[in-house]
Design a protein around this motif. Sequence first.
Motif, PDB file in Angstrom:
ATOM      1  N   GLU A  67       1.276  -1.140   0.025  1.00 16.25           N
ATOM      2  CA  GLU A  67       0.010  -0.349   0.088  1.00 16.25           C
ATOM      3  C   GLU A  67       0.873   1.566   0.224  1.00 16.25           C
ATOM      4  O   GLU A  67       1.369   1.981   1.003  1.00 16.25           O
ATOM      5  N   HIS A  70      -2.879   5.851   1.247  1.00 15.41           N
ATOM      6  CA  HIS A  70      -4.660   5.542   1.394  1.00 15.41           C
ATOM      7  C   HIS A  70      -5.450   5.896   0.852  1.00 15.41           C
ATOM      8  O   HIS A  70      -6.486   6.476   0.972  1.00 15.41           O
ATOM      9  N   ARG A  81      -9.606   0.898   4.181  1.00 12.76           N
ATOM     10  CA  ARG A  81      -8.283   1.942   4.818  1.00 12.76           C
ATOM     11  C   ARG A  81      -8.411   3.800   4.606  1.00 12.76           C
ATOM     12  O   ARG A  81      -7.842   4.240   5.923  1.00 12.76           O
ATOM     13  N   GLY A 114      -4.532  -0.086  -2.431  1.00 14.14           N
ATOM     14  CA  GLY A 114      -4.173   1.691  -1.364  1.00 14.14           C
ATOM     15  C   GLY A 114      -5.820   1.801  -0.850  1.00 14.14           C
ATOM     16  O   GLY A 114      -6.218   0.982   0.214  1.00 14.14           O
ATOM     17  N   THR A 293       1.038  -7.270   4.671  1.00 12.20           N
ATOM     18  CA  THR A 293       0.507  -5.999   4.115  1.00 12.20           C
ATOM     19  C   THR A 293       1.899  -4.300   4.704  1.00 12.20           C
ATOM     20  O   THR A 293       1.913  -4.415   5.921  1.00 12.20           O
ATOM     21  N   ASN A 295       2.862  -1.155   4.867  1.00 14.25           N
ATOM     22  CA  ASN A 295       2.168   0.178   3.756  1.00 14.25           C
ATOM     23  C   ASN A 295       2.994   1.349   4.625  1.00 14.25           C
ATOM     24  O   ASN A 295       3.886   1.341   5.426  1.00 14.25           O
ATOM     25  N   THR A 296       2.243   2.619   4.648  1.00 14.93           N
ATOM     26  CA  THR A 296       3.172   3.564   5.617  1.00 14.93           C
ATOM     27  C   THR A 296       3.549   4.080   6.885  1.00 14.93           C
ATOM     28  O   THR A 296       4.495   4.490   6.694  1.00 14.93           O
TER      29      THR A 296
END
Length: 367
Positions: A67, A70, A81, A114, A293, A295-296
Amino acid sequence: MRLPLSTSLRMGAWVARNRMFPRPEWQRDPTPDDGPFPILRSTPARGREGPPHPMLRKRFPLVLMLEPLHACNLTCTGCGRIREYETSITERLSVEDCLRAMDECGAPVVSICGGEPLMYRPIGEVVAGALRRKRHIYLCTNGMFLPARLHEFRPHRQFFFNVHLDGLRETHDLAVEREGVFDAAIDGIRAAKAAGFMVCTNTTVYRETDMKEVEALFEHLQQFGVDGHMLSPAYGYSAVDSREIFLTREEIQGKFRDSDRLFRRFRLNSTPAYTEFLKGERDMPCTAWGNPTFNTKGWKGPCYLITDAHWDRFEDLMSETPWEAYGRGRDERCEHCMVHCGYEPSAALGVNARLGDSLRMIAWALS
């Protein structure tokens, strides 16, 4: 074939190597003081507590859920998300972070999601980097920006645009809370196919979904030469208040009980074993570690749906997450989950296999 031969061979080699020689750093169990999980773990569900499945001792990733952001141009009713990460929705991963995550976990398949990945400015660089690493890629998009950004990509047998469509025009526009999105997505599919790209679609089945409309949607898409379909029950997020749209396990089985016609008529990217699981004809343990997963915030644990912690290193996600505490009968949040990314690895790995499953899997992959 449902997957390119090179991808099938790479996936098979990855599975065989990790089952025969599991990496020790991914198998270590957390100590009682490891991480935040002991204080955040949900109340255990009643019923089926028992010994863990032996595959928990051979953990390895199959599909990386990447991701890069988002942020999204839509506010889909069932999306967790944009709600869970609303305080950090302006944050972005760097291209280097995205590629490092691929290298760190090594999963042969990367699902870029995302948020809306086509709002991520350097998305073309991420896809190119993934292809250099010989990854099989699904770029999950609502399709609205496809015509404008196609020039940033090159067609490749291991790269799919995965376009979100939850029904025909009226239903889909209602689900994404904006008129005209269905038509824009179809325009995106047409443009991508005309440019030589592989395109599949992703459809979520909600409580109000009419399965006959899903069949009509797939019929409508045949004229565009779509290369496959993903079909998944709606899974509940704690960040989404509209709980009435999500399905219980029993409701999922009811929706999919008569789905054989869909699987016979259309190219659905779900294994035969997972399809039987959706219909309630077999059980499977959750192997959420197979679909990490990133992501940031880091590596999201324990799974795509539940967030009890974020880890800086993939090894920490794998070794410091109390995997035995999750799954149906162990955590109440898992009771109705039958999400594709949590259970499809069980099917792919032959967990709870039956006589003839291997031949059916080969026939499915080659069809």
